[in-house]
Design a protein around this motif. Structure first.
Motif, PDB file in Angstrom:
ATOM      1  N   ALA A   1       2.137  -0.389  -3.992  1.00 34.81           N
ATOM      2  CA  ALA A   1       1.432  -1.690  -4.160  1.00 34.81           C
ATOM      3  C   ALA A   1       1.367  -2.648  -2.845  1.00 34.81           C
ATOM      4  CB  ALA A   1       2.010  -2.275  -5.175  1.00 34.81           C
ATOM      5  N   ALA A   2       0.364  -3.427  -2.662  1.00 36.38           N
ATOM      6  CA  ALA A   2       0.396  -4.318  -1.519  1.00 36.38           C
ATOM      7  C   ALA A   2      -0.793  -5.368  -2.084  1.00 36.38           C
ATOM      8  CB  ALA A   2       0.173  -3.763  -0.308  1.00 36.38           C
TER       9      ALA A   2
ATOM     10  N   PRO B   1       3.172  -1.675   6.393  1.00 36.45           N
ATOM     11  CA  PRO B   1       2.071  -0.647   5.998  1.00 36.45           C
ATOM     12  C   PRO B   1       2.289  -0.277   4.375  1.00 36.45           C
ATOM     13  CG  PRO B   1       4.023   0.427   6.731  1.00 36.45           C
ATOM     14  CD  PRO B   1       4.068  -1.149   7.187  1.00 36.45           C
ATOM     15  N   VAL B   2       1.138   0.157   3.841  1.00 34.30           N
ATOM     16  CA  VAL B   2       1.282   0.734   2.486  1.00 34.30           C
ATOM     17  C   VAL B   2       0.782   1.975   2.495  1.00 34.30           C
ATOM     18  CG1 VAL B   2      -1.113  -0.275   2.117  1.00 34.30           C
ATOM     19  CG2 VAL B   2       0.357   0.171   0.203  1.00 34.30           C
TER      20      VAL B   2
ATOM     21  N   PRO C   1      -6.436   1.973  -3.181  1.00 33.44           N
ATOM     22  CA  PRO C   1      -6.389   3.459  -3.092  1.00 33.44           C
ATOM     23  C   PRO C   1      -7.221   4.041  -4.070  1.00 33.44           C
ATOM     24  CG  PRO C   1      -4.210   2.711  -4.058  1.00 33.44           C
ATOM     25  CD  PRO C   1      -4.922   1.492  -3.751  1.00 33.44           C
ATOM     26  N   ALA C   2      -8.065   5.104  -3.707  1.00 37.43           N
ATOM     27  CA  ALA C   2      -9.024   5.706  -4.645  1.00 37.43           C
ATOM     28  C   ALA C   2      -9.090   7.110  -4.443  1.00 37.43           C
ATOM     29  CB  ALA C   2     -10.449   4.830  -4.400  1.00 37.43           C
TER      30      ALA C   2
ATOM     31  N   ARG D   1      -2.068   5.884   4.960  1.00 36.39           N
ATOM     32  CA  ARG D   1      -1.540   4.481   4.953  1.00 36.39           C
ATOM     33  C   ARG D   1      -2.646   3.760   5.330  1.00 36.39           C
ATOM     34  NH1 ARG D   1       2.478   7.287   8.532  1.00 36.39           N
ATOM     35  NH2 ARG D   1       4.542   7.577   7.008  1.00 36.39           N
ATOM     36  N   GLY D   2      -2.356   2.602   5.079  1.00 34.74           N
ATOM     37  CA  GLY D   2      -2.989   1.352   5.587  1.00 34.74           C
ATOM     38  C   GLY D   2      -2.095   0.450   6.346  1.00 34.74           C
ATOM     39  N   ILE D   3      -2.593   0.149   7.774  1.00 29.69           N
ATOM     40  CA  ILE D   3      -1.728  -0.516   8.496  1.00 29.69           C
ATOM     41  C   ILE D   3      -2.287  -1.384   9.294  1.00 29.69           C
ATOM     42  CG2 ILE D   3      -0.509   1.873   9.149  1.00 29.69           C
ATOM     43  CD1 ILE D   3      -2.003   1.851  11.601  1.00 29.69           C
TER      44      ILE D   3
END
Length: 257
Positions: free
Chosen positions: A112-113, A243-244, A118-119, A72-74
């Motif tokens: 998506a955001a 979050p994403v 992401p990688a 996650r990205g938060i």
């Protein structure tokens, strides 16, 4: 007689072109256990590079759901512990597991955001010997924001420092934006071949050139799987989109006989 010889030549040509390597599954990660296998993976620590300046071991950035890893990205709601505005989860096999001359496939779904990056990518296992970009970088997949395509790229001294794009070092491939896709790369001694959902996208070949560092990729690599946020390429983050998540279903590594 000439027709017989011609038919024989055509048969030999078709047979040789139809040959495909026999792939053997060498290793797989299915993320069935709700914890990281520390014999293979480590969480990525924060660094100064654009891709790494939000990486964190914060437990909220990692989850397991239905047998899948979730990164996650938060928004960072406690900047007394970590001053980064955003936190992201990432794993790598650095110092633990290497991949060389084979095929890697990763089944993943990407939310998506704005500012999401992401990688899935590879770097030289012996980093102390191969400094970036001399040792090269293989980007199996990068997605930006809400794109319906992913980028598949190689970087090297030849492409980055010298700026030579002959052969071209990057291409895009369409994806199903809201679904799982399989991202793959084949690492051959003479080429790097990228594919998405089993469809070949493009290949970066080794060529004869008097310029240095054109094809440093035929060396052992470690794998990086990370959710990223913000950066000069992807742009700023919209915190309302967080979050994403990036979900990883499985990773498979094949070697040929």
């Amino acid at each position: 007689m000439k027709r017989t010889l011609l038919a024989l030549a055509v048969l030999i040509f078709v047979s040789s072109c139809a040959h495909t390597p026999e792939w053997r599954l060498s290793w797989e990660e299915n993320f069935d256990s709700p914890q990281i296998d520390t014999s293979v993976w480590s969480t990525i620590s924060r660094g100064t590079a654009a891709w790494r300046d939000t990486q964190s071991s914060d437990a909220r950035c990692y989850d397991w759901r239905d047998g899948k890893l979730v990164l996650r990205g938060i928004v960072n709601d406690d900047r007394t512990v970590d001053t980064a505005a955003y936190l992201t989860g990432g794993l790598w096999t650095k110092g633990k597991k290497a991949f060389h001359r084979g095929r890697i496939e990763i089944r993943a779904r990407l939310q998506a955001a704005r500012g999401a990056w992401p990688a899935l990518w590879l770097m030289p296992y012996e980093e102390e010997r191969y400094h970036w970009p001399e040792g090269g970088e293989i980007d199996i997949m990068e997605r930006l924001n809400f794109d319906s395509v992913v980028y598949q790229t190689v970087h090297s001294h030849y492409t980055y420092t010298l700026g030579i794009q002959d052969p071209v070092s990057s291409s895009t491939a369409p994806i199903r934006p809201d679904d799982f896709n399989v991202y793959g790369v084949d690492m051959w001694p003479d080429s790097i071949v990228f594919h998405v959902n089993g469809v070949r996208n493009y290949a970066y070949p080794r060529i004869e050139t008097d310029k240095p560092g054109q094809f440093p990729f035929d060396i052992p690599q470690y794998l990086i799987v990370d959710m990223q946020l913000r950066g000069p390429w992807v742009g700023p983050v919209d915190p309302e989109d967080l979050p994403v998540e990036m979900e990883i279903d499985w990773i498979r590594y094949y070697e040929w006989k």
